[in-house]
Scaffold this motif. Sequence first.
Motif, mmCIF file in Angstrom:
data_model
loop_
_atom_site.group_PDB
_atom_site.id
_atom_site.type_symbol
_atom_site.label_atom_id
_atom_site.label_comp_id
_atom_site.label_asym_id
_atom_site.label_seq_id
_atom_site.Cartn_x
_atom_site.Cartn_y
_atom_site.Cartn_z
ATOM 1 N N LEU A 182 -15.954 53.221 38.456
ATOM 2 C CA LEU A 182 -14.024 52.326 38.989
ATOM 3 C C LEU A 182 -13.486 53.262 39.745
ATOM 4 O O LEU A 182 -13.165 54.525 38.646
ATOM 5 N N MET A 183 -12.807 53.380 40.341
ATOM 6 C CA MET A 183 -11.504 54.678 40.792
ATOM 7 C C MET A 183 -10.225 53.726 40.407
ATOM 8 O O MET A 183 -10.201 52.548 40.907
ATOM 9 N N LEU A 184 -9.507 54.549 40.074
ATOM 10 C CA LEU A 184 -8.228 54.239 38.780
ATOM 11 C C LEU A 184 -7.134 54.913 39.782
ATOM 12 O O LEU A 184 -6.768 55.873 39.125
ATOM 13 N N ILE A 185 -5.974 54.065 40.176
ATOM 14 C CA ILE A 185 -4.979 54.681 40.255
ATOM 15 C C ILE A 185 -4.306 54.852 39.894
ATOM 16 O O ILE A 185 -3.921 53.509 39.494
ATOM 17 N N ASN A 186 -3.599 56.186 39.836
ATOM 18 C CA ASN A 186 -2.161 56.157 38.636
ATOM 19 C C ASN A 186 -1.258 57.390 39.503
ATOM 20 O O ASN A 186 -1.198 57.461 39.977
ATOM 21 N N ARG A 187 0.078 56.025 39.834
ATOM 22 C CA ARG A 187 1.119 56.177 40.358
ATOM 23 C C ARG A 187 1.267 57.681 39.729
ATOM 24 O O ARG A 187 1.360 57.637 39.258
ATOM 25 N N GLY A 188 2.327 58.161 40.702
ATOM 26 C CA GLY A 188 2.938 59.959 40.357
ATOM 27 C C GLY A 188 4.734 59.306 39.332
ATOM 28 O O GLY A 188 3.970 59.401 38.197
#
Length: 286
Positions: A182-188
């Motif tokens: 799972l790639m978990l994207i965390n915004r800036g």
Amino acid sequence: MSLPEITNPEPQEWKTRVRTSKHLNRLGFVTIKSLRGPSEAPPCTVRHDVPAVVFELSVLTGNIWHDFNNVIIRLYLTSRRFNGEVQFLITNLKPWFVKKYSVILKKLSRYEIIDFDRNKEIHCYPRALIGFGGIAIFGILPNLPPKGYTMLDFRLFIREAYSLPKDVPLSYRDKPEKKPRLMLINRGETRRLLNIKEVAKSAEELGFEVVVVEPKRDLNVTKIAKAVDSFDALMGVHGAGLTNMIFLRTNAAMIQVVPTGNWSHRREVLRLAREGNEIARCRVHD
């Protein structure tokens, strides 16, 4: 640019915007003029045997969502039919865009890109297409010209352009010991997951191998494409980073977290989720 083969007893001149997805006052005009015959055309300094596509890299670029939605998908629809035998003339050319998406541009055209604003030659083409037609938001309507193309076709084109592995549907039936990734994207700064550590831990407890990433605008697209291709699921809050789902394989999952409350894009996001996403046959959740 002139089209010598056109004849017209009553010459006309008009201007059209070389637009992307929206009609903006800041977009420039391209002047189109019809002629009575070849004798009225200025002499060609460069002749071409392939058609031209003229478009603008407008203000609606800068993150991967706008780059794909406003330019790349539309350019694919306009030029893919020529199988590389087409030349691009770009007004308001942005060198960073050409460099960042050079893999896609070279896959669509075998010819050098011409800076429409700076090039002083008189180029003559047998045919020219000015601007892009309209499409759905991050989608393709197969019933509109050019007919037959779908988002699945576009996704497979992208996989071929970036030399991604053959699009074999994901399956773990033969490898029960392997954990799905799972790639978990965390915004800036905005729409961040404040409890990102807890979310990652919960996913790990469910059996996922979790990798948290923070996408940057200057990321190498080839590297991010190959990275996303190696994952089974992509998760994040609604935003440009989820555009990377274009690189997922068939049967992968895209999990979109939609903010609650009075949010201007919520209705559109939920509509897209209900309709499903043909782009990668993903399961979309809010």
